[in-house]
Design an enzyme around this catalytic site. Structure first.
Site, PDB file in Angstrom:
ATOM      1  N   ARG A  86     -12.210   3.937 -37.732  1.00  0.00           N
ATOM      2  CA  ARG A  86     -13.149   3.214 -38.602  1.00  0.00           C
ATOM      3  C   ARG A  86     -14.348   4.091 -38.921  1.00  0.00           C
ATOM      4  NH1 ARG A  86     -15.141  -2.326 -39.142  1.00  0.00           N
ATOM      5  NH2 ARG A  86     -16.782  -2.188 -40.681  1.00  0.00           N
ATOM      6  N   ARG A  95     -11.593  -0.503 -45.198  1.00  0.00           N
ATOM      7  CA  ARG A  95     -11.695  -0.125 -43.790  1.00  0.00           C
ATOM      8  C   ARG A  95     -10.333  -0.074 -43.110  1.00  0.00           C
ATOM      9  NH1 ARG A  95     -15.396  -4.323 -42.898  1.00  0.00           N
ATOM     10  NH2 ARG A  95     -16.511  -3.281 -44.550  1.00  0.00           N
ATOM     11  N   ASP A  98     -11.107  -3.811 -38.931  1.00  0.00           N
ATOM     12  CA  ASP A  98     -12.295  -4.633 -38.767  1.00  0.00           C
ATOM     13  C   ASP A  98     -11.951  -5.700 -37.735  1.00  0.00           C
ATOM     14  OD1 ASP A  98     -14.820  -5.562 -39.357  1.00  0.00           O
ATOM     15  OD2 ASP A  98     -14.244  -6.557 -41.226  1.00  0.00           O
ATOM     16  N   ASP A 100     -13.744  -8.911 -35.923  1.00  0.00           N
ATOM     17  CA  ASP A 100     -14.925  -9.779 -35.913  1.00  0.00           C
ATOM     18  C   ASP A 100     -14.750 -10.883 -34.884  1.00  0.00           C
ATOM     19  OD1 ASP A 100     -16.153  -8.485 -38.093  1.00  0.00           O
ATOM     20  OD2 ASP A 100     -15.054  -9.727 -39.536  1.00  0.00           O
TER      21      ASP A 100
END
Ligand code: ROI
Length: 158
Positions: A86, A95, A98, A100
């Site tokens: 990343r 990207r 990711d 989250d």
């Protein structure tokens, strides 16, 4: 170790073989210290939110049981993102990976590094559908039910 926190992780990739990136992320999550991967969604293909000038995404959600605090978990997730190449450039750009934190128990956390529940939960189909797949009876910390939130993407004939 008693893994007494429940966390949901949103996973997204649109670079360098996204399906493999997401599968690799699941393996990393399976091996996460003081945690176990208790559920994973299937993979979803989605159009990019943000700059349209980027490839489509693969999205998924993982459910973890963990002894890690939310901030410890964030550090581990960022280490996995970095390991998978990343590079943080454009804010809403492409990207490789990711990760989250969507939810952490029933907590609401607003700090410089963390915003939980993740704002995407309220309006992003690519977050809501895989999350719904993991836990159809989910109720958010503010009392909203996930299947009510999903209704914004469906319409009925009148
Ligand atoms: N768009 C989609 N479809 N899926 C994502 O995971 C995603 N992640 C992002 C931005 C750039 C906002 N767009 C996305 O961070």
């Amino acid at each position: 170790m008693n893994n007494n926190h429940s966390a949901y992780i949103g996973i997204g990739s649109n670079l360098n073989e996204p399906i493999q990136q997401v599968e690799l992320a699941f393996i990393e999550l399976q091996n996460l210290t003081n945690s176990s991967l208790v559920k994973r969604s299937t993979l979803y293909r989605s159009f990019p939110l943000g700059s349209a000038n980027q490839p489509n995404y693969i999205n998924a959600v993982a459910r973890l049981s963990t002894d890690l605090s939310a901030i410890e978990l964030l550090d581990k997730l960022q280490a996995i993102e970095n390991k998978q190449g990343r590079v943080r450039t454009e804010k809403w750009g492409a990207r490789t990976l990711d990760l989250d934190i969507l939810l952490y128990d029933n907590q609401q956390i607003e700090t410089a590094r963390l915003s939980i529940p993740h704002s995407g939960i309220y309006e992003r189909a690519f977050v809501l559908y895989p999350l719904y797949e993991c836990v159809p009876d989910l109720v958010l910390p503010n009392g909203q039910k996930i299947y009510e939130l999903l209704k914004q993407f469906t319409s009925t004939k009148s």
